[in-house]
Each structure stands twice: as structure tokens, then as C-alpha cells.
Write a protein that holds these residues in place. Structure first.
Motif, PDB file in Angstrom:
ATOM      1  N   VAL A   4       0.843  -1.193   0.000  1.00 16.44           N
ATOM      2  CA  VAL A   4       0.000   0.000   0.000  1.00 16.44           C
ATOM      3  C   VAL A   4       0.879   1.245   0.000  1.00 16.44           C
ATOM      4  N   ASP A   6       1.836   4.890  -2.439  1.00 13.38           N
ATOM      5  CA  ASP A   6       1.106   5.793  -3.320  1.00 13.38           C
ATOM      6  C   ASP A   6       1.078   5.272  -4.743  1.00 13.38           C
ATOM      7  N   ALA A 269     -29.020  -7.801   7.054  1.00  7.22           N
ATOM      8  CA  ALA A 269     -28.427  -7.814   5.721  1.00  7.22           C
ATOM      9  C   ALA A 269     -29.497  -8.057   4.670  1.00  7.22           C
ATOM     10  N   LEU A 386     -18.612 -24.603   6.119  1.00  8.38           N
ATOM     11  CA  LEU A 386     -17.900 -23.331   6.043  1.00  8.38           C
ATOM     12  C   LEU A 386     -16.407 -23.557   5.906  1.00  8.38           C
TER      13      LEU A 386
ATOM     14  N   PHE B  98     -21.703  -2.082   3.728  1.00  9.88           N
ATOM     15  CA  PHE B  98     -21.541  -1.815   5.155  1.00  9.88           C
ATOM     16  C   PHE B  98     -20.349  -2.563   5.707  1.00  9.88           C
ATOM     17  N   GLY B 102     -23.214  -7.066   4.889  1.00 13.97           N
ATOM     18  CA  GLY B 102     -24.509  -7.495   4.392  1.00 13.97           C
ATOM     19  C   GLY B 102     -24.432  -8.788   3.614  1.00 13.97           C
ATOM     20  N   MET B 103     -23.470  -9.632   3.997  1.00 15.04           N
ATOM     21  CA  MET B 103     -23.331 -10.936   3.344  1.00 15.04           C
ATOM     22  C   MET B 103     -23.816 -11.999   4.309  1.00 15.04           C
ATOM     23  N   GLY B 157     -19.122 -17.729   3.710  1.00 19.40           N
ATOM     24  CA  GLY B 157     -18.353 -17.913   4.940  1.00 19.40           C
ATOM     25  C   GLY B 157     -16.974 -18.520   4.708  1.00 19.40           C
ATOM     26  N   ARG B 164     -14.643 -11.297   0.489  1.00 19.57           N
ATOM     27  CA  ARG B 164     -16.029 -10.942   0.785  1.00 19.57           C
ATOM     28  C   ARG B 164     -16.299  -9.487   0.452  1.00 19.57           C
ATOM     29  N   VAL B 191      -2.523  -6.643   4.702  1.00 18.38           N
ATOM     30  CA  VAL B 191      -1.933  -5.714   3.735  1.00 18.38           C
ATOM     31  C   VAL B 191      -2.313  -6.065   2.302  1.00 18.38           C
ATOM     32  N   HIS B 192      -2.155  -7.343   1.950  1.00 18.93           N
ATOM     33  CA  HIS B 192      -2.428  -7.759   0.578  1.00 18.93           C
ATOM     34  C   HIS B 192      -3.893  -7.546   0.222  1.00 18.93           C
ATOM     35  N   ALA B 194      -6.083  -5.591   1.684  1.00 19.79           N
ATOM     36  CA  ALA B 194      -6.438  -4.166   1.652  1.00 19.79           C
ATOM     37  C   ALA B 194      -6.051  -3.580   0.302  1.00 19.79           C
ATOM     38  N   ALA B 195      -4.888  -3.988  -0.199  1.00 14.01           N
ATOM     39  CA  ALA B 195      -4.428  -3.485  -1.495  1.00 14.01           C
ATOM     40  C   ALA B 195      -5.394  -3.896  -2.584  1.00 14.01           C
ATOM     41  N   LEU B 198      -8.425  -1.707  -2.405  1.00  9.68           N
ATOM     42  CA  LEU B 198      -8.112  -0.362  -2.900  1.00  9.68           C
ATOM     43  C   LEU B 198      -8.078  -0.352  -4.426  1.00  9.68           C
ATOM     44  N   HIS B 220      -4.580   4.095   3.862  1.00  8.07           N
ATOM     45  CA  HIS B 220      -5.425   3.485   2.838  1.00  8.07           C
ATOM     46  C   HIS B 220      -6.165   4.565   2.054  1.00  8.07           C
ATOM     47  N   TYR B 222      -5.488   7.969   1.683  1.00 12.65           N
ATOM     48  CA  TYR B 222      -4.759   9.010   0.957  1.00 12.65           C
ATOM     49  C   TYR B 222      -4.355   8.608  -0.467  1.00 12.65           C
ATOM     50  N   PRO B 223      -3.810   7.385  -0.664  1.00 10.38           N
ATOM     51  CA  PRO B 223      -3.391   7.028  -2.023  1.00 10.38           C
ATOM     52  C   PRO B 223      -4.537   7.003  -3.035  1.00 10.38           C
ATOM     53  N   ARG B 247      -0.528  14.490   3.378  1.00 16.22           N
ATOM     54  CA  ARG B 247      -0.887  13.378   4.237  1.00 16.22           C
ATOM     55  C   ARG B 247      -0.736  13.765   5.721  1.00 16.22           C
TER      56      ARG B 247
END
Lengths: 392, 282
Positions: A4, A6, A269, A386, B98, B102-103, B157, B164, B191-192, B194-195, B198, B220, B222-223, B247
Motif C-alpha cells: 500500500v 502511493d 443484511a 464453512l 456496510f 450485508g453478506m 463464509g 467478501r 496488507v495484501h 487491503a491493497a 483499494l 489506505h 490518501y493514495p 498526508r
């Protein structure tokens, strides 16, 4: 590796492994940690797998015990199938409601009350049978609707709301019947009705010709007058399997079925994506009340009488069959086929204990053990479904 | 930086896709939001930043139709609207993912994807869901934003948090969302993952969606963000284009500036005390 930033790292600069020998998740492609699942595992993950296994085990156990020949004879089979059918009719409906996240404890009382409605309207109001049955279903629709409406509007647990209905309906059955007839039973309902054929829809037999022919061939036992002991497939079994097949189709194949799962799986949901959760719940409360009334109609037509105590504890038996059948008590998961197996286990054990000559007092002990085992197996299967060891 | 900064116009001079005018929300005597003005343009990632209790969650619920504002107006495409339910917002193309997504975890990806909008083979009641088509569409919609779904019939699940989140975003994009509201989509992710999320936000922006991205993680936000609105104690502390704010400035405002300096000084003091001792063996 700091992903992550820029500027994203161009894919070309990614190596499959970095200098620490770590596999980059982005470059690795398909997840090598994902084990392939075999056919057997997939089948075992089905919610009804536990109930199917339990049914098989029950069949084998009773086959090895004394009295098996009688239990598994045509007559014995029809007897336990009829018992299973009477439970299954109600249990299928209860299961759909549990999958949608609610309980209906009033089904047992509804069985008694609907019977009383048929008895009083036919015998004291002079309605034809079909009119009495129609009245009972009208009362059922109203009761189910009110149960549902109170639950969705007040957001009280349906357990409490329908527990109240349980007492109200049972009290009304006894109170009204005693006030009108002076007794708690209404006998000889079928006598002198203008439409005796209506009763046949509920207490008759299917394939009577075939069974008569088989009796004539000497394949099945007959009375001295040539009529076979088992005249055909009792209509109660038809009224069990037909609606169950329909419910199974609706639950797994239709939009409405998807909404039932969603309503029980996660109410908020489901509501947020626009599922009419209140309508789903109310309609299922109507369904359970109608299923109870169907059972009441069958019982009244078979016995020719109504009894205010009918359907006692049916609500719990229905929940038991649903749980044995792999329906999660917390909602959102289950099948009607599992409930079919659950009802079969229930009927088989009840009759099996009778035929083996074991003291029927032990039936309840056995039932308790079966429930406990079913819940443990279900819990295990759900976690398997699951794909993890611990659930939330 | 306490007074309201000059609002800088974003690059697009078009009409905002969604706008709040003077929105306030009161819960009894608690003023959760006061006089909020926000404009979100198509093709823009608009970040709502703020510490816990700043009013982010309340604001999302107003935007998504869960709460109705006590005062003020909501506009979609320049027209004043009233959301009676999240469904109303969705009909107007305002989709919210949300925090709890909502899954429904025991249901399959496809069943979740189409929940409430199941494709059926005919319009009769109780007609079959067209499962093949649903599976194909779900898989395709997710492939479009770069997610490879192994099996759309697997239970939600069994997916990771990032997956998800991606399914939820793909669902919103597929069903014609023009305003996509993402509530802390990266907060629970590694990290992965989240990337990955994004990246989907950028994809959605490139498709011309207006994205409202709620986060308290500046690294997360700002970029990917084009515009930043800073919330503090229920008020809008200013809306800035990325070019107008660094930033560090964002971090400073978000945490209330002074507070953070005090915390840093406190930590430095603690470290100085510990520093004389050798660290524990690795």
C-alpha cells in the motif's frame, strides 16, 4: 513487502518469491493451499447427510432386533410411515419457519383447535365437510397471520409470542367445545354429512386397485373376504410427500426460497438488500398454521371425531424432526429432505420400540439421545460446510 | 486550521452525483451530525475521514437510507430525495457496502450476489431461479473487477475478508450503482487484501462511479482519494482536494492535531524511560 504505497507496484516487477523466499500472493496465481474436495466430502457437507446416516443406522439397528419381521412387513411399514407422515406434514412447515429464523410453538394447539372447528361447524352448524374444512383453514390463516404480525411488529421472540398462542388456542379448544357440547370430544362427525366423499381426500388410500390385485395374486396378506390388510397407500403419506416435495422445490429453486434462507441467515443484511423479511416471516407462520390444520383434517377424517387434546406436544416433535434433519435452530440453514429423514427416524423408532417389545417408556430416552447426537452432528457439518474448524 | 477551509472545486465541473445540504442528525439531545454539506462527483473518490465518534457511521447511515436526517436535504443528481429505506437508496443507484458487509455467510456467493434481485426463468410466482445464468453473471461481474472466483456456489463464509469485501463491491457495481459508499472496507484486512480492495476502488472510479470511502486509516485513504472531507465531533472540518492537503496535514486534523502531539510526547517520554534498559532477547 509494502504494497500500500502511493504508486502501485507494476505487475511486471513482481517476482513469485522475494529474497526471503516468501511466495508473493499476487504472483502466485491459484492458491496452492486450497485442497480439492472429493465427491464424498461434498456429499457429507449437505445438511441432510447427518439425518440420512441416522436413518440408515436406525433401520439397521431395528433390523437386528427381534420384531424386525413385523416392523418391516408391509403392514408394519405403512404404520410407521403413517406416523412419520403425521409428524412430517407439520415438521416440513416448522423447518421452513426455523430456517427463516422463527419458531411456531402453537402448531400442536392449532391441530387441536382446527379439529374442533371442523367438528363444531359440521356437527352443530350443519355445514358440509368441505365447508367445515374451509372454516378451519380460514381460522388457521388468521392465526398464522396474527402470530407473524405480532412477531414482526413487536420484534419479540417468536418463542414467547407463539407460546402464548399455544395456551390461547388450547384453552379455546377446550372451553368452546365444553361450552357447546358439554364434553371435550366431538364424536360421529362424518355421520350424515352431505358430502362423505370429501373425507376420502384425507382418509382414503391411493393405488387401491394395485394393492387389491397384489392381494389377489397372493403377494400381500388379505383378510378372509379377499380385501388386503393394506388397502393402498394412505392419503396422509401423499399429503406428507407432496407438500414436502413442493416445499423443497420452493426453498432451493425459487426467489422466495432464497429469501427464506436470507431472512434466517442475517435479518439486517437481507432487509438492507430489499428482501421483504416481514412478508417472508408472516407467510411462513401462515404455512405452519395451515400445515397443522391439514394434519387436523386428516385426523378428524380418519377418526371421525375431534378431540381437544389432539396435537399435544406436536410443536416439539416438529422441531425435533427439523433438528434431526439438519436444520439449524439459529436459522439460515437446512433442507426439507433432511426433515423428511428426521420424521422417518421418529416414526420408525416409535413403532420399532413397540414391535421389539421394549418397554415404550424408553422411547423418550432414546429420543433425547437422538436429539443430542443430531445437534452435535449438525454443528460439525455446518462448520465443515464453512470449511473451518471454528465458527462464529 | 479550525476555520472552514475554502472548498476547492474538483476537476469535474459536472453536477454532483450526490449531495448533502445542511444535514443534521440528532439522537435525543445528542447531536451526532451538525450542518453537514458534502458534494460527491462522478469519477471521484471522496474520502470521509475522522476519528472514532466523529460521526462517520451516522453519516453513512444517512447516505444509505438507514437514518433520515433531522434537518437538511439529500440530493441525487441534483434532485432532492427522501430515502425511506436502504432499498430506496439502491433504486436511485446509491449502494452501500456496510462494514459487516450485508453478506450471509451460510449462503453461496451467487445467492448472496443476487439476493433480492434473483433472475428467474419466468415471471410466474415460484418460478425457478436461473442458477446457471446467475452463476455465470456473478463470476463474470467479479472477473470484470479482477476477482477470480473459484466456485460461485461456495458459501460466502469460506471466503477471506478481502474476498467478501470484493464480492460486496462487485455486487454493488453490477447492479448499477452510481454512488458507491464503502464503510471502512479495509479496516479488518491484511496488507495484501487491503491493497486488493483499494484496487477495486480505483476500478470503480474509472468506471465513472462516485465513491464515498469511509476510513480512519489515512494510509489506505490518501493514495486512492481525490477529495477529503474531515469530520470531527459531528461537524465538517473542511473538504480538500488532494493537491491542497498533505498526508501529514490530514493526520494532524483527523486526530485533532494538538492531541496527537501530546500523545507523541507522552510516548517519547515512556520510551526514554525504557530506553536505558536493554531490549528483551529476540
Amino acid at each position: 513487502m509494502a504494497v500500500v504505497e502511493d504508486k502501485a507496484i507494476p505487475p511486471g516487477e513482481l517476482k513469485a518469491t522475494d529474497r526471503f523466499g516468501m511466495t508473493s500472493k499476487r504472483a502466485a496465481g491459484a492458491d496452492e493451499r486450497l485442497a480439492s474436495t472429493g465427491k464424498l466430502t461434498q456429499w457429507l457437507r449437505r445438511p441432510e447427510a447427518g439425518a440420512a446416516g441416522g436413518l440408515l443406522a436406525t433401520i439397521i439397528i431395528f433390523a437386528l432386533l427381534p420384531g424386525a419381521a413385523n416392523l418391516y412387513s408391509l403392514q408394519g411399514s405403512m404404520t410407521f410411515l403413517t406416523l412419520s407422515a403425521e409428524l412430517g406434514i407439520v415438521a416440513t412447515a416448522a423447518a421452513l419457519l426455523i430456517i427463516a429464523g422463527e419458531f411456531d410453538l402453537s402448531v400442536g394447539s392449532m391441530v387441536g383447535f382446527a379439529g374442533v372447528v371442523i367438528g363444531l361447524t359440521v356437527k352443530y352448524w350443519g355445514l358440509p365437510l368441505w365447508g367445515g374444512i374451509a372454516c378451519a383453514f380460514a381460522v388457521a390463516i388468521l392465526t398464522g397471520y396474527l402470530n407473524g404480525l405480532i412477531v414482526v411488529k413487536t420484534r419479540l421472540p417468536s418463542f414467547i409470542v407463539t407460546l402464548a398462542t399455544l395456551y390461547i388456542l388450547r384453552g379455546l379448544s377446550i372451553g368452546i367445545t365444553r361450552a357447546v357440547t358439554g364434553r371435550t370430544q366431538i364424536p360421529y362427525i362424518l355421520e350424515g354429512v352431505p358430502d362423505p366423499a370429501t373425507a376420502g381426500i384425507f382418509n382414503g388410500h391411493l393405488l387401491t386397485g394395485l394393492f387389491h390385485w397384489m392381494g389377489a395374486q397372493g403377494w400381500i396378506g388379505t383378510r378372509s373376504d379377499g380385501i388386503p390388510f393394506v388397502a393402498g397407500i394412505p392419503m396422509s403419506i401423499v399429503w406428507w410427500l407432496g407438500p414436502t416435495a413442493l416445499a423443497g422445490y420452493v426453498l432451493t429453486q425459487t426467489k422466495y426460497g432464497n429469501w427464506i434462507f436470507a431472512t434466517g441467515g442475517d435479518l439486517i443484511a437481507a432487509r438492507n438488500v430489499g428482501v421483504p423479511v416481514d412478508r417472508v416471516k408472516i407467510s411462513l407462520f401462515v404455512y405452519t398454521a395451515c400445515a397443522a390444520t391439514l394434519l387436523a383434517t386428516i385426523q378428524v377424517m380418519e377418526a371421525g371425531s375431534a378431540d381437544t387434546t389432539r396435537g399435544l406436544l406436536k410443536e416439539f416433535e416438529a422441531i425435533i424432526a427439523a433438528v434431526i434433519g439438519g436444520v439449524l435452530l439459529t436459522g439460515g440453514y437446512g433442507t426439507v429432505y433432511g426433515v423428511l429423514f428426521g420424521a422417518l427416524i421418529f416414526g420408525l423408532v416409535q413403532m420399532g420400540i413397540f414391535y421389539t417389545g421394549i418397554d415404550t417408556d424408553w422411547f423418550k430416552v432414546f429420543l433425547g439421545i437422538v436429539i443430542l447426537m443430531a445437534v452435535l452432528v449438525n454443528n460439525y457439518i455446518r462448520l465443515k460446510a464453512l470449511g473451518r474448524g471454528g465458527g462464529k | 486550521m479550525t476555520e472552514r477551509a475554502q472548498m476547492s472545486e474538483p476537476a469535474q465541473m459536472t453536477e454532483p452525483a450526490m449531495e448533502l445540504r445542511g444535514v443534521s442528525v440528532n439522537f435525543g439531545s445528542v447531536r451526532a451530525l451538525q450542518d453537514i454539506d458534502i458534494k460527491v462527483y462522478p469519477g471521484e473518490v471522496h474520502c470521509l475521514l475522522g476519528d472514532n465518534g466523529a460521526g462517520k457511521s451516522t453519516l453513512i447511515k444517512v447516505l444509505s437510507g438507514v437514518y433520515r436526517p433531522s434537518k437538511g436535504e439529500i440530493l441525487v443528481d441534483g434532485k432532492t430525495v427522501t430515502f425511506r429505506s436502504p432499498r430506496d437508496a439502491q433504486e436511485l443507484g446509491v449502494a452501500t457496502v456496510f462494514q459487516d458487509l450485508g453478506m450471509i455467510s451460510l449462503m453461496s456467493i451467487t445467492r448472496n450476489f443476487f439476493l433480492g434481485r434473483e433472475p428467474t426463468k419466468s415471471s410466474l410466482p415460484f418460478s425457478r431461479i436461473d442458477k446457471e445464468r446467475a452463476n455465470t453473471i456473478a463470476r463474470q461481474a467479479m472477473a470484470d473487477i479482477g476477482i477470480d472466483v473459484r466456485d460461485p456456489t461456495q458459501a460466502v463464509g469460506t471466503l477471506s475478508g478481502g474476498e467478501r469485501q470484493s464480492v460486496a463491491i462487485a455486487r454493488a457495481v453490477h447492479f448499477g450503482a452510481r454512488v458507491l459508499i464503502l464503510d471502512e472496507p479495509t479496516s479488518a484486512l491484511g496488507v495484501h487484501q487491503a491493497a486488493m480492495v483499494l484496487k477495486f476502488i480505483i476500478e470503480a472510479r474509472m468506471r465513472g462511479l462516485a465513491v464515498i470511502f469511509i476510513s480512519h486509516n489515512i494510509h489506505h485513504a490518501y493514495p486512492v482519494g481525490d477529495t477529503f472531507t474531515l469530520l470531527n465531533r459531528g461537524r465538517n472540518r473542511g473538504t480538500y482536494a488532494k493537491s491542497d492537503i498533505s498526508r501529514d496535514e490530514v493526520i494532524s486534523i483527523m486526530s485533532g492535531g494538538e492531541d496527537l502531539k501530546a500523545v507523541e510526547a507522552e510516548i517519547a517520554g515512556l520510551l526514554a524511560q525504557i530506553g536505558s534498559r536493554p531490549p528483551a532477547a529476540p
